[in-house]
Scaffold this active site. Structure first.
Site, PDB file in Angstrom:
ATOM      1  N   LYS A  82       4.120 -10.348  12.662  1.00  8.34           N
ATOM      2  CA  LYS A  82       3.724  -9.262  13.563  1.00  8.34           C
ATOM      3  C   LYS A  82       3.784  -9.686  15.037  1.00  8.34           C
ATOM      4  O   LYS A  82       3.888 -10.870  15.359  1.00  8.34           O
ATOM      5  CB  LYS A  82       2.307  -8.798  13.200  1.00  8.34           C
TER       6      LYS A  82
ATOM      7  N   TYR B  61       4.082   2.531   7.856  1.00  5.31           N
ATOM      8  CA  TYR B  61       2.656   2.515   7.535  1.00  5.31           C
ATOM      9  C   TYR B  61       2.135   3.912   7.164  1.00  5.31           C
ATOM     10  O   TYR B  61       0.924   4.165   7.270  1.00  5.31           O
ATOM     11  CB  TYR B  61       1.864   1.955   8.713  1.00  5.31           C
TER      12      TYR B  61
ATOM     13  N   ARG C 241       0.547 -13.196  -0.887  1.00  6.20           N
ATOM     14  CA  ARG C 241      -0.783 -12.731  -0.482  1.00  6.20           C
ATOM     15  C   ARG C 241      -1.766 -13.902  -0.418  1.00  6.20           C
ATOM     16  O   ARG C 241      -2.647 -13.931   0.450  1.00  6.20           O
ATOM     17  CB  ARG C 241      -1.257 -11.632  -1.432  1.00  6.20           C
TER      18      ARG C 241
ATOM     19  N   ASN D  81      -3.234  -9.423  12.812  1.00  2.84           N
ATOM     20  CA  ASN D  81      -3.476 -10.415  11.765  1.00  2.84           C
ATOM     21  C   ASN D  81      -2.203 -11.159  11.346  1.00  2.84           C
ATOM     22  O   ASN D  81      -2.091 -11.653  10.240  1.00  2.84           O
ATOM     23  CB  ASN D  81      -4.204  -9.782  10.570  1.00  2.84           C
TER      24      ASN D  81
ATOM     25  N   HIS E   6       2.271  -9.217   7.613  1.00  2.18           N
ATOM     26  CA  HIS E   6       2.114  -8.181   6.583  1.00  2.18           C
ATOM     27  C   HIS E   6       2.845  -8.661   5.342  1.00  2.18           C
ATOM     28  O   HIS E   6       3.901  -9.285   5.451  1.00  2.18           O
ATOM     29  CB  HIS E   6       2.732  -6.857   7.041  1.00  2.18           C
TER      30      HIS E   6
ATOM     31  N   GLU F 148       9.563  -1.329   0.444  1.00  9.58           N
ATOM     32  CA  GLU F 148       9.514  -1.934   1.786  1.00  9.58           C
ATOM     33  C   GLU F 148      10.753  -2.782   2.057  1.00  9.58           C
ATOM     34  O   GLU F 148      11.251  -2.804   3.177  1.00  9.58           O
ATOM     35  CB  GLU F 148       8.228  -2.755   1.928  1.00  9.58           C
TER      36      GLU F 148
END
Ligand code: CMP
Length: 140
Positions: free
Chosen positions: A11, A51, A87, A114, A117, A128
């Protein structure tokens, strides 16, 4: 376990701080392979569509503004159980809850900024990945 692919985004808070290489090392050291990667400036429409599932959430407009505030690096990560593995490597969405050694614990600035993603399930991973990459751009 099966070999899977998942969509990752580094990000704008992370590209701004020149952390792409350090974050990629976390993926590779964690057993994932970067099989596609490109640096993009997202448009507002692209970020809103990506999103879209969060459109009704109170943080949606801020999230879209943040995601277009600078370049992102979109990637396809491949490996055994890649969706869950990624994750684990990222850590919890809120860096305050992220485990030691995770990307978000080390690098994230806030729940919004953060740093990364990652897709949350097999169906969203497929959607995605297809949103950003054609089949010929992914080289395993
Ligand atoms: P990500 O995994 O990219 O999915 C949605 C993003 O919304 C999330 O990471 C955060 O960056 C951002 N976000 C901002 N506020 C919140 C919140 N309160 N709960 C969940 N996600 C949030």
């Amino acid at each position: 376990m099966a070999v899977e692919r998942t969509l990752s985004i580094i990000k704008p808070d992370a590209t701004r701080r020149n952390l792409t290489g350090k974050i990629n090392a976390k993926f590779e050291d964690g057993g994932l392979r970067i099989v596609a990667q490109k640096r993009l400036q997202l448009s507002k429409a692209q970020a809103e569509q990506f999103y879209g599932v969060h459109r009704e959430r109170g943080f949606f407009n801020d999230l879209v503004s943040f995601m277009i505030s600078g370049p992102v690096v979109v990637q396809v990560l491949e490996g055994e159980n890649a969706i869950l593995r990624n994750r684990e490597i990222m850590g919890a969405t809120n860096p305050a809850n992220a485990a030691e050694g995770t990307i978000r614990k080390e690098f994230a600035e806030s729940i919004e900024a953060n740093s990364v993603h990652g897709s949350d399930a097999a169906d969203t991973a497929a959607q995605e990945i297809a949103y950003f990459f054609s089949g010929t751009e992914i080289v395993g």
